[in-house]
Design a protein around this motif. Sequence first.
Motif, PDB file in Angstrom:
ATOM      1  N   SER A   1       0.843  -1.195   0.000  1.00  0.00           N
ATOM      2  CA  SER A   1       0.000   0.000   0.000  1.00  0.00           C
ATOM      3  C   SER A   1       0.879   1.245   0.000  1.00  0.00           C
ATOM      4  O   SER A   1       1.994   1.238   0.520  1.00  0.00           O
ATOM      5  CB  SER A   1      -0.929  -0.008   1.213  1.00  0.00           C
ATOM      6  OG  SER A   1      -0.226  -0.320   2.370  1.00  0.00           O
ATOM      7  N   PRO A   2       0.375   2.325  -0.588  1.00  0.00           N
ATOM      8  CA  PRO A   2       1.176   3.562  -0.669  1.00  0.00           C
ATOM      9  C   PRO A   2       1.378   4.155   0.723  1.00  0.00           C
ATOM     10  O   PRO A   2       0.596   3.905   1.644  1.00  0.00           O
ATOM     11  CB  PRO A   2       0.328   4.478  -1.538  1.00  0.00           C
ATOM     12  CG  PRO A   2      -1.053   3.955  -1.441  1.00  0.00           C
ATOM     13  CD  PRO A   2      -0.923   2.480  -1.199  1.00  0.00           C
ATOM     14  N   PRO A   3       2.449   4.927   0.898  1.00  0.00           N
ATOM     15  CA  PRO A   3       2.691   5.537   2.207  1.00  0.00           C
ATOM     16  C   PRO A   3       1.567   6.493   2.579  1.00  0.00           C
ATOM     17  O   PRO A   3       0.938   7.114   1.717  1.00  0.00           O
ATOM     18  CB  PRO A   3       4.007   6.278   2.038  1.00  0.00           C
ATOM     19  CG  PRO A   3       4.301   6.291   0.588  1.00  0.00           C
ATOM     20  CD  PRO A   3       3.441   5.281  -0.076  1.00  0.00           C
ATOM     21  N   THR A   4       1.318   6.577   3.856  1.00  0.00           N
ATOM     22  CA  THR A   4       0.275   7.479   4.343  1.00  0.00           C
ATOM     23  C   THR A   4       0.823   8.893   4.387  1.00  0.00           C
ATOM     24  O   THR A   4       1.939   9.124   4.848  1.00  0.00           O
ATOM     25  CB  THR A   4      -0.158   7.062   5.757  1.00  0.00           C
ATOM     26  OG1 THR A   4      -0.514   5.682   5.722  1.00  0.00           O
ATOM     27  CG2 THR A   4      -1.321   7.876   6.236  1.00  0.00           C
ATOM     28  N   ALA A   5       0.052   9.830   3.911  1.00  0.00           N
ATOM     29  CA  ALA A   5       0.475  11.230   3.912  1.00  0.00           C
ATOM     30  C   ALA A   5       0.250  11.843   5.284  1.00  0.00           C
ATOM     31  O   ALA A   5      -0.732  11.547   5.950  1.00  0.00           O
ATOM     32  CB  ALA A   5      -0.296  12.016   2.860  1.00  0.00           C
ATOM     33  N   ALA A   6       1.172  12.684   5.696  1.00  0.00           N
ATOM     34  CA  ALA A   6       1.015  13.395   6.962  1.00  0.00           C
ATOM     35  C   ALA A   6       0.148  14.626   6.719  1.00  0.00           C
ATOM     36  O   ALA A   6       0.256  15.280   5.686  1.00  0.00           O
ATOM     37  CB  ALA A   6       2.366  13.817   7.498  1.00  0.00           C
ATOM     38  N   THR A   7      -0.708  14.904   7.642  1.00  0.00           N
ATOM     39  CA  THR A   7      -1.560  16.069   7.497  1.00  0.00           C
ATOM     40  C   THR A   7      -1.370  16.999   8.686  1.00  0.00           C
ATOM     41  O   THR A   7      -0.999  16.573   9.770  1.00  0.00           O
ATOM     42  CB  THR A   7      -3.042  15.667   7.418  1.00  0.00           C
ATOM     43  OG1 THR A   7      -3.387  14.967   8.606  1.00  0.00           O
ATOM     44  CG2 THR A   7      -3.312  14.799   6.207  1.00  0.00           C
ATOM     45  N   SER A   8      -1.586  18.259   8.469  1.00  0.00           N
ATOM     46  CA  SER A   8      -1.509  19.249   9.533  1.00  0.00           C
ATOM     47  C   SER A   8      -2.424  20.410   9.168  1.00  0.00           C
ATOM     48  O   SER A   8      -2.772  20.597   8.006  1.00  0.00           O
ATOM     49  CB  SER A   8      -0.073  19.733   9.713  1.00  0.00           C
ATOM     50  OG  SER A   8       0.346  20.429   8.556  1.00  0.00           O
ATOM     51  N   PRO A   9      -2.816  21.197  10.148  1.00  0.00           N
ATOM     52  CA  PRO A   9      -3.673  22.339   9.839  1.00  0.00           C
ATOM     53  C   PRO A   9      -2.926  23.346   8.959  1.00  0.00           C
ATOM     54  O   PRO A   9      -1.710  23.484   9.052  1.00  0.00           O
ATOM     55  CB  PRO A   9      -4.019  22.938  11.196  1.00  0.00           C
ATOM     56  CG  PRO A   9      -3.065  22.336  12.152  1.00  0.00           C
ATOM     57  CD  PRO A   9      -2.544  21.074  11.551  1.00  0.00           C
ATOM     58  N   ALA A  10      -3.656  24.004   8.136  1.00  0.00           N
ATOM     59  CA  ALA A  10      -3.057  24.998   7.248  1.00  0.00           C
ATOM     60  C   ALA A  10      -2.565  26.184   8.065  1.00  0.00           C
ATOM     61  O   ALA A  10      -3.211  26.622   9.004  1.00  0.00           O
ATOM     62  CB  ALA A  10      -4.081  25.465   6.218  1.00  0.00           C
ATOM     63  N   GLU A  11      -1.388  26.673   7.711  1.00  0.00           N
ATOM     64  CA  GLU A  11      -0.855  27.873   8.356  1.00  0.00           C
ATOM     65  C   GLU A  11      -1.396  29.075   7.587  1.00  0.00           C
ATOM     66  O   GLU A  11      -1.002  29.339   6.465  1.00  0.00           O
ATOM     67  CB  GLU A  11       0.670  27.873   8.309  1.00  0.00           C
ATOM     68  CG  GLU A  11       1.308  26.821   9.162  1.00  0.00           C
ATOM     69  CD  GLU A  11       1.217  27.155  10.644  1.00  0.00           C
ATOM     70  OE1 GLU A  11       1.165  28.357  10.979  1.00  0.00           O
ATOM     71  OE2 GLU A  11       1.194  26.227  11.452  1.00  0.00           O
ATOM     72  N   LEU A  12      -2.293  29.764   8.207  1.00  0.00           N
ATOM     73  CA  LEU A  12      -2.885  30.927   7.560  1.00  0.00           C
ATOM     74  C   LEU A  12      -2.144  32.185   7.988  1.00  0.00           C
ATOM     75  O   LEU A  12      -1.675  32.286   9.118  1.00  0.00           O
ATOM     76  CB  LEU A  12      -4.365  31.036   7.931  1.00  0.00           C
ATOM     77  CG  LEU A  12      -5.224  29.843   7.543  1.00  0.00           C
ATOM     78  CD1 LEU A  12      -6.640  30.025   8.055  1.00  0.00           C
ATOM     79  CD2 LEU A  12      -5.231  29.663   6.039  1.00  0.00           C
TER      80      LEU A  12
END
Length: 60
Positions: A8-19
């Motif tokens: 399976s493809p690697p899981t992407a890391a997510t984070s809140p957008a820096e506004l």
Amino acid sequence: MTSSASPSPPTAATSPAELPRPLTDSPPDALDVTLSADTLTRLDEIWPGPGGEAPEAYAW
């Protein structure tokens, strides 16, 4: 029977957008700080820099 399942493809890391912070009519409080002569002298003792006037002191 052997199964050849594809990895399976690697899981992407997510984070809140820096506004960007909204711009205000007044400068940040840090710009209103005035350091005493003793404090500036002490800072020069801790971090003396290359010596001499910039930009000549930083030239190669």
